[in-house]
Design an enzyme around this catalytic site. Structure first.
Site, PDB file in Angstrom:
ATOM      1  N   THR A   1      -8.729   0.597  15.655  1.00  0.00           N
ATOM      2  CA  THR A   1      -8.716  -0.225  16.863  1.00  0.00           C
ATOM      3  C   THR A   1      -9.115   0.581  18.105  1.00  0.00           C
ATOM      4  O   THR A   1      -8.953   1.811  18.130  1.00  0.00           O
ATOM      5  CB  THR A   1      -7.284  -0.790  17.070  1.00  0.00           C
ATOM      6  N   ASP A   2      -9.575  -0.118  19.122  1.00  0.00           N
ATOM      7  CA  ASP A   2      -9.878   0.555  20.397  1.00  0.00           C
ATOM      8  C   ASP A   2      -8.602   1.021  21.100  1.00  0.00           C
ATOM      9  O   ASP A   2      -8.652   1.849  22.003  1.00  0.00           O
ATOM     10  CB  ASP A   2     -10.694  -0.360  21.315  1.00  0.00           C
ATOM     11  N   GLU A   3      -7.448   0.484  20.664  1.00  0.00           N
ATOM     12  CA  GLU A   3      -6.192   0.819  21.364  1.00  0.00           C
ATOM     13  C   GLU A   3      -5.816   2.286  21.232  1.00  0.00           C
ATOM     14  O   GLU A   3      -5.005   2.794  22.005  1.00  0.00           O
ATOM     15  CB  GLU A   3      -5.045  -0.063  20.856  1.00  0.00           C
TER      16      GLU A   3
ATOM     17  N   TYR B   1       2.358   0.716  17.870  1.00  0.00           N
ATOM     18  CA  TYR B   1       1.234   0.242  17.047  1.00  0.00           C
ATOM     19  C   TYR B   1       0.038   1.186  17.169  1.00  0.00           C
ATOM     20  O   TYR B   1      -0.483   1.687  16.168  1.00  0.00           O
ATOM     21  CB  TYR B   1       0.824  -1.182  17.470  1.00  0.00           C
TER      22      TYR B   1
ATOM     23  N   ILE C   1       0.828  -1.221   0.000  1.00  0.00           N
ATOM     24  CA  ILE C   1       0.000   0.000   0.000  1.00  0.00           C
ATOM     25  C   ILE C   1       0.860   1.269   0.000  1.00  0.00           C
ATOM     26  O   ILE C   1       0.357   2.353  -0.262  1.00  0.00           O
ATOM     27  CB  ILE C   1      -1.013   0.064   1.179  1.00  0.00           C
TER      28      ILE C   1
ATOM     29  N   ALA D   1      -2.383  -3.548   7.591  1.00  0.00           N
ATOM     30  CA  ALA D   1      -1.619  -2.906   8.660  1.00  0.00           C
ATOM     31  C   ALA D   1      -0.630  -3.911   9.228  1.00  0.00           C
ATOM     32  O   ALA D   1      -0.798  -5.116   9.079  1.00  0.00           O
ATOM     33  CB  ALA D   1      -2.552  -2.428   9.781  1.00  0.00           C
TER      34      ALA D   1
ATOM     35  N   HIS E   1       2.268  -1.994  28.769  1.00  0.00           N
ATOM     36  CA  HIS E   1       1.086  -2.855  28.591  1.00  0.00           C
ATOM     37  C   HIS E   1      -0.209  -2.157  29.049  1.00  0.00           C
ATOM     38  O   HIS E   1      -0.393  -1.909  30.258  1.00  0.00           O
ATOM     39  CB  HIS E   1       1.314  -4.121  29.411  1.00  0.00           C
TER      40      HIS E   1
ATOM     41  N   LYS F   1      -1.757   3.702  14.389  1.00  0.00           N
ATOM     42  CA  LYS F   1      -3.177   3.607  14.005  1.00  0.00           C
ATOM     43  C   LYS F   1      -3.883   4.942  14.294  1.00  0.00           C
ATOM     44  O   LYS F   1      -4.680   5.422  13.492  1.00  0.00           O
ATOM     45  CB  LYS F   1      -3.882   2.473  14.767  1.00  0.00           C
TER      46      LYS F   1
ATOM     47  N   THR G   1       3.808   1.353   7.069  1.00  0.00           N
ATOM     48  CA  THR G   1       2.575   0.756   6.538  1.00  0.00           C
ATOM     49  C   THR G   1       1.326   1.456   7.086  1.00  0.00           C
ATOM     50  O   THR G   1       0.436   1.850   6.332  1.00  0.00           O
ATOM     51  CB  THR G   1       2.525  -0.750   6.860  1.00  0.00           C
TER      52      THR G   1
HETATM   53  P1  NAD Z   1      -3.177  -9.295  10.178  1.00  0.00           P
HETATM   54  O1  NAD Z   1      -1.814  -8.952  10.680  1.00  0.00           O
HETATM   55  O2  NAD Z   1      -3.714 -10.658  10.350  1.00  0.00           O
HETATM   56  O3  NAD Z   1      -3.253  -8.964   8.607  1.00  0.00           O
HETATM   57  C1  NAD Z   1      -2.701  -7.809   8.045  1.00  0.00           C
HETATM   58  C2  NAD Z   1      -2.684  -7.985   6.530  1.00  0.00           C
HETATM   59  O4  NAD Z   1      -2.159  -6.775   5.952  1.00  0.00           O
HETATM   60  C3  NAD Z   1      -1.776  -9.114   6.049  1.00  0.00           C
HETATM   61  O5  NAD Z   1      -2.418  -9.858   5.046  1.00  0.00           O
HETATM   62  C4  NAD Z   1      -0.547  -8.403   5.499  1.00  0.00           C
HETATM   63  O6  NAD Z   1       0.114  -9.123   4.461  1.00  0.00           O
HETATM   64  C5  NAD Z   1      -1.179  -7.113   4.994  1.00  0.00           C
HETATM   65  N1  NAD Z   1      -0.201  -6.029   4.915  1.00  0.00           N
HETATM   66  C6  NAD Z   1       0.663  -5.624   5.883  1.00  0.00           C
HETATM   67  N2  NAD Z   1       1.424  -4.605   5.434  1.00  0.00           N
HETATM   68  C7  NAD Z   1       1.005  -4.345   4.166  1.00  0.00           C
HETATM   69  C8  NAD Z   1       1.396  -3.401   3.187  1.00  0.00           C
HETATM   70  N3  NAD Z   1       2.373  -2.511   3.416  1.00  0.00           N
HETATM   71  N4  NAD Z   1       0.769  -3.391   2.001  1.00  0.00           N
HETATM   72  C9  NAD Z   1      -0.235  -4.295   1.751  1.00  0.00           C
HETATM   73  N5  NAD Z   1      -0.629  -5.224   2.624  1.00  0.00           N
HETATM   74  C10 NAD Z   1      -0.013  -5.251   3.833  1.00  0.00           C
HETATM   75  O7  NAD Z   1      -4.132  -8.201  10.822  1.00  0.00           O
HETATM   76  P2  NAD Z   1      -5.639  -8.342  11.315  1.00  0.00           P
HETATM   77  O8  NAD Z   1      -5.651  -8.829  12.700  1.00  0.00           O
HETATM   78  O9  NAD Z   1      -6.438  -9.005  10.281  1.00  0.00           O
HETATM   79  O10 NAD Z   1      -6.039  -6.778  11.378  1.00  0.00           O
HETATM   80  C11 NAD Z   1      -6.604  -6.118  10.256  1.00  0.00           C
HETATM   81  C12 NAD Z   1      -6.907  -4.693  10.613  1.00  0.00           C
HETATM   82  O11 NAD Z   1      -7.792  -4.649  11.727  1.00  0.00           O
HETATM   83  C13 NAD Z   1      -5.694  -3.880  11.035  1.00  0.00           C
HETATM   84  O12 NAD Z   1      -5.832  -2.579  10.501  1.00  0.00           O
HETATM   85  C14 NAD Z   1      -5.764  -3.832  12.551  1.00  0.00           C
HETATM   86  O13 NAD Z   1      -5.156  -2.667  13.055  1.00  0.00           O
HETATM   87  C15 NAD Z   1      -7.265  -3.822  12.758  1.00  0.00           C
HETATM   88  N6  NAD Z   1      -7.747  -4.391  14.026  1.00  0.00           N
HETATM   89  C16 NAD Z   1      -7.399  -5.653  14.405  1.00  0.00           C
HETATM   90  C17 NAD Z   1      -7.914  -6.196  15.575  1.00  0.00           C
HETATM   91  C18 NAD Z   1      -7.574  -7.602  16.017  1.00  0.00           C
HETATM   92  O14 NAD Z   1      -7.990  -8.012  17.093  1.00  0.00           O
HETATM   93  N7  NAD Z   1      -6.851  -8.388  15.238  1.00  0.00           N
HETATM   94  C19 NAD Z   1      -8.788  -5.436  16.354  1.00  0.00           C
HETATM   95  C20 NAD Z   1      -9.122  -4.133  15.948  1.00  0.00           C
HETATM   96  C21 NAD Z   1      -8.596  -3.630  14.782  1.00  0.00           C
HETATM   97  O1  TDX Z   2       1.704 -14.423  24.640  1.00  0.00           O
HETATM   98  C1  TDX Z   2       0.940 -13.535  25.035  1.00  0.00           C
HETATM   99  N1  TDX Z   2       0.690 -13.413  26.371  1.00  0.00           N
HETATM  100  C2  TDX Z   2      -0.114 -12.459  26.898  1.00  0.00           C
HETATM  101  O2  TDX Z   2      -0.300 -12.384  28.114  1.00  0.00           O
HETATM  102  C3  TDX Z   2       0.291 -12.626  24.134  1.00  0.00           C
HETATM  103  C4  TDX Z   2       0.525 -12.718  22.649  1.00  0.00           C
HETATM  104  C5  TDX Z   2      -0.534 -11.674  24.681  1.00  0.00           C
HETATM  105  N2  TDX Z   2      -0.727 -11.574  26.006  1.00  0.00           N
HETATM  106  C6  TDX Z   2      -1.641 -10.539  26.525  1.00  0.00           C
HETATM  107  C7  TDX Z   2      -1.366  -9.127  26.037  1.00  0.00           C
HETATM  108  C8  TDX Z   2      -2.756  -8.521  25.982  1.00  0.00           C
HETATM  109  O3  TDX Z   2      -3.114  -8.025  27.255  1.00  0.00           O
HETATM  110  O4  TDX Z   2      -2.939 -10.857  26.017  1.00  0.00           O
HETATM  111  C9  TDX Z   2      -3.662  -9.686  25.636  1.00  0.00           C
HETATM  112  C10 TDX Z   2      -4.009  -9.778  24.161  1.00  0.00           C
HETATM  113  O5  TDX Z   2      -2.803  -9.665  23.443  1.00  0.00           O
HETATM  114  P1  TDX Z   2      -2.773  -9.667  21.832  1.00  0.00           P
HETATM  115  O6  TDX Z   2      -3.459 -10.877  21.343  1.00  0.00           O
HETATM  116  O7  TDX Z   2      -1.354  -9.424  21.421  1.00  0.00           O
HETATM  117  O8  TDX Z   2      -3.723  -8.435  21.474  1.00  0.00           O
HETATM  118  P2  TDX Z   2      -3.660  -6.878  21.877  1.00  0.00           P
HETATM  119  O9  TDX Z   2      -2.294  -6.446  22.196  1.00  0.00           O
HETATM  120  O10 TDX Z   2      -4.735  -6.647  22.893  1.00  0.00           O
HETATM  121  O11 TDX Z   2      -4.084  -6.225  20.456  1.00  0.00           O
HETATM  122  C11 TDX Z   2      -5.106  -6.834  19.635  1.00  0.00           C
HETATM  123  O12 TDX Z   2      -6.327  -6.168  19.746  1.00  0.00           O
HETATM  124  C12 TDX Z   2      -6.427  -4.891  19.199  1.00  0.00           C
HETATM  125  C13 TDX Z   2      -4.670  -6.873  18.176  1.00  0.00           C
HETATM  126  O13 TDX Z   2      -3.428  -7.528  18.064  1.00  0.00           O
HETATM  127  C14 TDX Z   2      -4.590  -5.489  17.599  1.00  0.00           C
HETATM  128  O14 TDX Z   2      -4.294  -5.547  16.199  1.00  0.00           O
HETATM  129  C15 TDX Z   2      -5.923  -4.830  17.779  1.00  0.00           C
HETATM  130  O15 TDX Z   2      -5.847  -3.511  17.338  1.00  0.00           O
END
Ligand code: NAD
Ligand code: TDX
Length: 357
Positions: free
Chosen positions: A137-139, A162, A68, A91, A296, A166, A108
């Site tokens: 994200t809520d973060e 991160y 992107i 992302a 954290h 965002k 990114t």
């Molecule tokens: P993920 O890490 O599983 O997937 C990210 C995708 O983006 C991958 O397919 C990767 O190849 C692609 N990507 C990364 N850099 C890129 C670049 N420069 N150009 C094109 N593609 C690229 O992430 P996810 O958990 O599916 O999260 C997706 C979105 O949702 C993110 O924006 C994240 O911030 C947001 N989000 C995630 C969570 C969660 O709990 N996972 C919660 C709230 C918001």
């Molecule tokens: O090994 C672990 N041990 C542990 O205690 C990992 C990977 C996480 N944790 C804790 C950290 C957090 O308090 O668990 C909680 C969840 O961790 P993650 O799965 O890494 O998620 P978090 O950091 O909360 O962020 C996620 O939610 C918001 C997604 O990764 C983000 O992309 C999204 O924006």
């Protein structure tokens, strides 16, 4: 209701994006095409979309491998596919990785969003109905104490590289709406769980390690709280926003389902024991409290009344059965886990953590 034709999904090979594309192509109110633009980083896997490629490839589904941040490639896709809608998932998404190496996150998450917004601004001049939805994200709201919730008007207070990347991209999206009159919406969602989540995140990491009887690393005192939502519920909210959301608005999406990490890990141990025929307490001996994540955030909790009231969305999964389905999926897809954990991801883990994972 907004009419969508050619939807550019960025990051569609990742966890949430791949589930989104699968659901979208099964959506009865959508007859258009999906263009998935993904760089395929360690977190992006086309294996997540094998069935989609088979059923819709070259007809309603198209994959473009691109970054992107590559303005030429992004502009080409906008023009060649006559894009009218963007759903921007791409992302760097893992907080721990942002602590070890923030540069890629700024590139990114911030610059990539800027490139996409610029492409939309130049390609959509005068285009009726074009719309940009930004997934956030809520973060971005920071960390809560024992009480209170994040609302859409809670001031931003990001605390990790991160969440700061965002947050800054959210500001840019809003700026394009105000300055250039670009039609935009933003959603800020809580922690997702479900199939195809990369096993670096808490739930799939624990499931995978329990299965292999490896250590279960719990950060700090294990009492940090997250609000968990099934990925399909996140994606149904995104669909509601795409079709009915108002430009310039932000919508919070959450599970209203708060769990202390350690309690959730206990539940996963107990459920896995049930699935794998062990006694209830068997896997808890694998839990090890490890050094806390730097900075954290203590607690996240979302108030999502706005999207419920204004767009009629609600969660459809209950956590107990959602977790059961998720665990079953990972148990049936051990090969998927092994595949996605090989390659770049494994090299990075070994460099930063030795062979712990
Ligand atoms: P993920 O890490 O599983 O997937 C990210 C995708 O983006 C991958 O397919 C990767 O190849 C692609 N990507 C990364 N850099 C890129 C670049 N420069 N150009 C094109 N593609 C690229 O992430 P996810 O958990 O599916 O999260 C997706 C979105 O949702 C993110 O924006 C994240 O911030 C947001 N989000 C995630 C969570 C969660 O709990 N996972 C919660 C709230 C918001
Ligand atoms: O090994 C672990 N041990 C542990 O205690 C990992 C990977 C996480 N944790 C804790 C950290 C957090 O308090 O668990 C909680 C969840 O961790 P993650 O799965 O890494 O998620 P978090 O950091 O909360 O962020 C996620 O939610 C918001 C997604 O990764 C983000 O992309 C999204 O924006």
């Amino acid at each position: 209701m907004r009419k969508l034709q050619n939807i550019l999904v960025t990051g569609g090979a990742g966890f949430i994006g791949s589930n989104f594309i699968r659901n979208l192509l099964g959506e009865k109110d959508f007859e258009g095409r999906v263009i998935n633009l993904d760089k395929l980083t360690y977190a992006g896997n086309l294996e997540n979309l094998k069935d989609v490629e088979k059923n819709h490839g070259g007809k309603r589904y198209f994959f473009v491998r691109a970054d992107i941040c590559d303005s030429d490639a992004v502009n080409r896709v906008f023009r060649e596919h006559d894009i009218d809608t963007v759903v921007h998932f791409a992302a760097e998404s893992h907080v721990d990785r942002s602590i070890h190496g923030p540069a890629e996150f700024i590139k990114t998450n911030f610059m990539g969003t800027f490139i996409l917004l610029e492409a939309a601004r130049s390609c959509w001049q005068g285009k009726e109905g074009a719309h940009f939805h930004h997934i956030s994200t809520d973060e971005v709201y920071g960390s809560l104490g024992e009480t209170g919730y994040f609302f859409e008007n809670t001031p931003y207070d990001p605390r990790s590289p991160y969440s700061a990347s965002k947050a800054s991209s959210d500001h840019l999206v809003n700026a394009y709406c105000h300055t250039y009159n670009l039609s935009v919406t933003i959603s800020n969602c809580s922690n997702n769980y479900g199939p195809y989540q990369f096993p670096e995140k808490l739930i799939p990491l624990m499931i995978s390690n329990i299965r292999e009887e490896k250590n279960l690393p719990v950060y700090g005192d294990g009492r940090n709280i997250r609000d968990w939502l099934h990925v399909d519920d996140h994606n149904s909210a995104v669909w509601a926003i795409l079709t009915k959301g108002k430009s310039g608005e932000t919508y919070n999406i959450g599970g209203e389902n708060e769990w202390e990490n350690i309690k959730l890990v206990h539940v996963l141990c107990e459920k896995m024991a049930g699935f794998l025929g062990k006694e209830k307490e068997y896997y808890k001996k694998l839990i090890s409290y490890v050094k806390d994540r730097a900075g954290h955030d203590r607690r996240y909790a979302i108030n999502c009344d706005k999207i419920k009231k204004e767009l009629g969305w609600k969660q459809s999964y209950d956590f107990n059965s959602g977790l059961d389905m998720t665990i079953k999926w990972y148990l049936e897809n051990a090969v998927w886990i092994a595949n996605v954990k090989s390659g770049e991801y494994q090299k990075w883990m070994e460099k930063n953590y030795g062979t712990r994972a």
